[in-house]
Design a protein around this motif. Structure first.
Motif, short mmCIF file in Angstrom:
data_model
loop_
_atom_site.label_atom_id
_atom_site.label_comp_id
_atom_site.label_asym_id
_atom_site.label_seq_id
_atom_site.Cartn_x
_atom_site.Cartn_y
_atom_site.Cartn_z
N TYR A 1 0.81 -1.22 0.00
CA TYR A 1 0.00 0.00 0.00
C TYR A 1 0.84 1.27 0.00
CZ TYR A 1 1.27 -0.28 4.89
OH TYR A 1 1.98 -0.38 6.05
N GLY A 2 2.15 1.13 -0.01
CA GLY A 2 3.04 2.28 0.04
C GLY A 2 4.13 2.16 -1.00
N SER A 3 5.36 2.31 -0.59
CA SER A 3 6.49 2.29 -1.53
C SER A 3 6.55 1.00 -2.32
CB SER A 3 7.81 2.52 -0.78
OG SER A 3 8.04 1.48 0.15
N TYR B 1 7.37 7.36 3.18
CA TYR B 1 6.52 6.18 3.09
C TYR B 1 5.42 6.23 4.14
CZ TYR B 1 9.67 4.77 6.84
OH TYR B 1 10.41 4.73 7.99
N PHE C 1 5.00 0.30 -5.90
CA PHE C 1 5.67 0.84 -7.08
C PHE C 1 6.71 -0.16 -7.56
CE2 PHE C 1 4.10 4.47 -4.75
CZ PHE C 1 3.51 5.23 -5.75
N GLY D 1 -4.30 -0.48 -2.96
CA GLY D 1 -2.92 -0.91 -3.11
C GLY D 1 -2.80 -1.94 -4.22
N PHE E 1 4.10 10.55 -3.82
CA PHE E 1 5.26 9.77 -3.39
C PHE E 1 6.54 10.31 -4.01
CE2 PHE E 1 7.84 5.71 -3.92
CZ PHE E 1 8.28 5.69 -2.61
N PRO F 1 -0.41 8.30 -2.73
CA PRO F 1 0.53 7.70 -3.68
C PRO F 1 0.98 8.67 -4.78
CG PRO F 1 -1.25 6.18 -3.26
CD PRO F 1 -1.62 7.47 -2.60
N ASP F 2 0.09 9.56 -5.21
CA ASP F 2 0.45 10.51 -6.26
C ASP F 2 1.54 11.48 -5.82
OD1 ASP F 2 -1.39 9.31 -7.92
OD2 ASP F 2 -2.94 10.83 -7.59
#
Length: 133
Positions: free
Chosen positions: A8-10, A45, A13, A58, A118, A115-116
């Motif tokens: 759901y985070g880094s 993060y 990607f 995510g 990040f 997320p946009d």
């Protein structure tokens, strides 16, 4: 035994995921019901915590090998605990997946993590420098 992993985070990607794991895995969009994602003070993060009635979008990776799960455990470190939860896939079906729950809730900001926004390069330079090759 392989595991499904909800990120759901880094790690959602590919630029980060592929620096941590060795295998190639199928993935799809998913949501974690009854959870919320927050920015962590001073970090790029997020942390995810239980939050009834909320959802976190995510990516779920399928059939991740035990060696790669161990690498993910090391990467996430002690601020997180790997737990199993039910995630909902785009088609509506549910699936058990491991995810990393943030433990130090005092460090969570009041704002959600987006997320946009990040900061990919900052994150890679800070947390993946030894994995850049």
């Amino acid at each position: 035994m392989s595991s499904n992993i909800f990120t759901y985070g880094s790690l959602m990607f590919p630029e980060v995921w592929e620096k941590v794991v060795r295998g190639k895995y199928r993935s799809t969009q998913a949501v974690a019901p009854d959870h919320a994602r927050f920015a962590i003070r001073g970090e790029t993060y997020p942390g995810m915590v239980t939050a009834p009635g909320q959802t976190v979008a995510g990516v779920v990776y399928f059939d991740v090998t035990p060696d790669d799960v161990a690498a993910l455990d090391i990467f996430e470190g002690t601020p997180y605990r790997r737990d199993v939860l039910q995630v909902r896939l785009a088609g509506g079906e549910t699936l058990a997946a491991d995810t990393y729950i943030y433990l130090d809730t005092a460090q969570l900001a009041d704002a959600p993590w987006e997320p946009d926004a990040f900061q990919m390069q900052r994150f890679l330079d800070t947390y993946c420098r030894d994995k850049l090759a």
